[in-house]
Enzyme design. Sequence first.
Site, PDB file in Angstrom:
ATOM      1  N   LYS A  54       0.827  -1.202   0.000  1.00  0.00           N
ATOM      2  CA  LYS A  54       0.000   0.000   0.000  1.00  0.00           C
ATOM      3  C   LYS A  54       0.869   1.263   0.000  1.00  0.00           C
ATOM      4  O   LYS A  54       0.584   2.238  -0.710  1.00  0.00           O
ATOM      5  CB  LYS A  54      -0.926   0.002   1.211  1.00  0.00           C
ATOM      6  CG  LYS A  54      -1.971  -1.111   1.164  1.00  0.00           C
ATOM      7  CD  LYS A  54      -2.662  -1.305   2.505  1.00  0.00           C
ATOM      8  CE  LYS A  54      -3.626  -2.483   2.471  1.00  0.00           C
ATOM      9  NZ  LYS A  54      -4.200  -2.791   3.790  1.00  0.00           N
ATOM     10  N   GLN A  98      -5.517  -1.579  10.161  1.00  0.00           N
ATOM     11  CA  GLN A  98      -5.089  -2.833   9.545  1.00  0.00           C
ATOM     12  C   GLN A  98      -5.541  -4.025  10.394  1.00  0.00           C
ATOM     13  O   GLN A  98      -5.245  -4.105  11.587  1.00  0.00           O
ATOM     14  CB  GLN A  98      -3.561  -2.853   9.394  1.00  0.00           C
ATOM     15  CG  GLN A  98      -3.016  -4.064   8.669  1.00  0.00           C
ATOM     16  CD  GLN A  98      -3.356  -4.052   7.189  1.00  0.00           C
ATOM     17  OE1 GLN A  98      -3.313  -3.015   6.547  1.00  0.00           O
ATOM     18  NE2 GLN A  98      -3.716  -5.213   6.652  1.00  0.00           N
ATOM     19  N   ASP A 123     -11.546   2.166   3.598  1.00  0.00           N
ATOM     20  CA  ASP A 123     -11.789   0.729   3.465  1.00  0.00           C
ATOM     21  C   ASP A 123     -13.283   0.443   3.305  1.00  0.00           C
ATOM     22  O   ASP A 123     -13.684  -0.654   2.920  1.00  0.00           O
ATOM     23  CB  ASP A 123     -11.269  -0.015   4.707  1.00  0.00           C
ATOM     24  CG  ASP A 123      -9.988  -0.782   4.415  1.00  0.00           C
ATOM     25  OD1 ASP A 123      -9.674  -0.970   3.222  1.00  0.00           O
ATOM     26  OD2 ASP A 123      -9.305  -1.192   5.365  1.00  0.00           O
TER      27      ASP A 123
END
Length: 935
Positions: A54, A98, A123
């Site tokens: 990422k 995460q 997300d």
Amino acid sequence: MAARLDGKVVAASIRKSLAERCKALQGPHPGFRPGLAIVQVGHREDSNVYIRMKLKAAEEIGIKAQHIQLPGSTNLQQLLAKVNELNVDPDVNGIIVQLPLESDEPIDADTATNAILPHKDVDGLTTHNAGLLSRGEMDKLKNIPCTPRGCMELIKHTGMNVSGKNAVVLGRSKIVGAPMSELLRCANATVTVCHSRTVNTEEITRTADILVVAIRQPEMVKKSWVKTGAVVIDCGINAIPDSTKKSGQRLVGDVAYKEVCEVAGWVTPVPGGVGPMTVAMLMQNTVESAIGELEKCANRKWPITYLPLTLSMPVPSDIAIASAQTPKNITDLAAEIGLLPSELSPYGKVKAKVSLSTLDRLQGVGDGKYVVVTGITPTPLGEGKSTTTIGLAQALGAELNKNIFACVRQPSQGPTFGIKGGAAGGGYSQVIPMDEFNLHLTGDIHAITAANNLLAAAIDARMFHEKCQSDKALFNRLVPKNKAGVRVLANAQKRRLERLGITVEKPEDMSECEMGRFVRLDIDPATITWQRVIDTNDRYLRKIEIGLSPTEKGYSRETQFDITVASEIMAVLALTTSVEDMCERLGKMVIGSDTKGNPVSADDLGVAGALAVLMKDAIQPNLMQTLQGTPVFVHAGPFANIAHGNSSILADKIALKLVGPDGIVVTEAGFGADIGMEKFFDIKCRQSGLTPHVVVLVGTIRAIKMHGGGPAVTAGMPLPKEYSEEHCDLIEKGFSNVKKQIENAKLFGISVVFALNQFTSDTQAEIDLCLSLAKEAGAYDAVTCTHWAEGGKGAVNLAKSVVSAAEQPTNFKFLYDVDKSIVEKINIIAKEIYGADGIELSEEAQQKVGQYTKQGFGNLPICMAKTHLSLSHKPELKGAPTGFTLPVRDIRASVGAGFLYPIIGTMSTMPGLPTRPCFYDIELDPKTMEIKGLF
């Protein structure tokens, strides 16, 4: 044979497009760079692999990504604190927590994820965003979950039209299966979701034109499960044993890739299919979130709600009108006008401080139009500039639906409890709550009082200690040894040494001569211009003697108190452009001279840093609202005679960014146009770099008649009958004042709209005459206003004229060049603005010209201190007098604020209370806590 649906290729194309988009936006918006924060708890290596992917993609695109790795000992509260910190960071557009979380403490992943603000949830996993997706409200959805969105992009890449197709989703997880089915449904597919309890799954999947698999079962889907020509999206990634690989294992999907390729039309590989797309969609969500924030504040029409007015006749008292209106919660107003929660510090429910960081966030946004409201030379009663400012703002907002901000001064407690009253406007054109506006507000004036008096105390304390101690004793106390036995200079002391040209490695290396120069300011008491202040009208403090206690050893001197708004610190607050600039200005403030004629500054006294600390909150503008719910900045209130009499530059600058290029900011200049407007242009605009577009010149028939020879108008006394009867002859004679003020405004190259503040006693013939004469004098337009009685509705014509005038080309210019001599600059103002034949300097003023020129202050702008009741120096001279010479009694310096102020006649900096002050009528109801009698 199926075509390979290569996610790497599609993702690379998306990343390239995003990079080009970010680069293109940096042209009109310098410094534009989306921000992504990835929060990890623990040190899982598989998570680290994903995070590195990422970060690499973000760098390639131009996204500023940060990896925040919290230790495994992190608990839920610590994680939430970090998420909230990122929520309020304007430089962060996207936040990821995460998963999975690797913590020694139990942490609920849903709680952590739902702590992210919906528009930063890149997300797409918060309950808020998931709920909108499940309801099909795509127009309100902030972010689509990355993997499902990537799958949709891959389906789109095949060229298949999803609408009307049969789609089957294997798996119902919150991250992939459930949102995938909702996206397909929103695209008008007929969707079936299969899971572990589904019967005849294989038969169902064979009907699918689109098959999306996310079940975490290695190669479970065989070719017998797949319809010929179907699009198959494999979201699975599983490790299976493989002795041929160095690692002893290889990655496969949930689909038996090779055999499914024999029947499908398109199939994604694993790895290299959905995985790269998930990262690409994360980047796209982040970029779109950043662009959304950019568009939110640029060229944005505020989604603002206006407050209705219930008008009454006769018009009730100001406090009654204000008390009857229910203001919006200040956090709601802030959200409507585009302020972030992180930029707001509420003081209760109806007022708040606004952070200067707003300017940094909005630096790429174009400014709105800049309008200044001023007035003709007034009667002692005032002609309604503040009321017109607020009425105009209400009309532009609530009636014309413009993005509009009013920026006004904070009133002093002196006039509030004296005779003039407050400055919130009046009638149905007010800032509310008017009681809080007119009283303590957020404590800015108290902060100025504290800072001013700290400096005053420092002056006398330093003079006392210098008289009582030797150079060596002073040095030992000013530069004491620390615990390690080392003498360390304070930053202010280092700056003083630099100004003195003394260069030493250690303080004790100074010679006796250098030490004496360093420790002794040698302030000449006769030159001290810094006074103590208090925010109360108190005539008995106009001249005092201090140092009468025996402890002061006979070191007494005469001095005085000024009212707080006369403090130079107030002028500094109004003219500063940043915290750094304020710190520098506070240090530059000159309090007097030493015995050799050199200026002595606050920084020489070592107190500048402490002053800045006292002012750290006061520098932030105060957000309030009008009676109709439009936003108002209330910030700073410098005296309009010895200072420039305008609200703060910072408030104007933030407001101009918030309204955007199509919006308008209305501010007010104190006193008549010959004083407040001229200082607005030549001092405030010079220091701010802002260009004004329109002057609104407020007048009343009452004031015009007074200039035409009408009887004297005295505060607290009934108006003579001439002001309630028709007298066009007085208007003809008195209009010379209006004409001169229009000419004054046009000297600066700005269009003028004349606003006749209408009273019930004004006749139509008088009104028509005024409007006609104003247009003949060169006004762009001339209109009547009834905003006091009708609120924004009564100023609609004025608002329309202002909008039209603001679109006209401007040729703004200053009246004089600051590099001209002090005398030349004073002379230009006297002749051009006041109509004088010239100036005459007293002996004291001439001495100050020489002193300030020698001290390096000769290139400062001029801030004339004269009566506001006449264009001349004599209050009794009305209209537009000529043939007079302007006497300059003295000249003083406000070096920190950045101007010199010549004193014309006698200027009182401490008003006195009248025989019957306003406070007679002010009371507090002990049961309801309601304030009564406040105007």
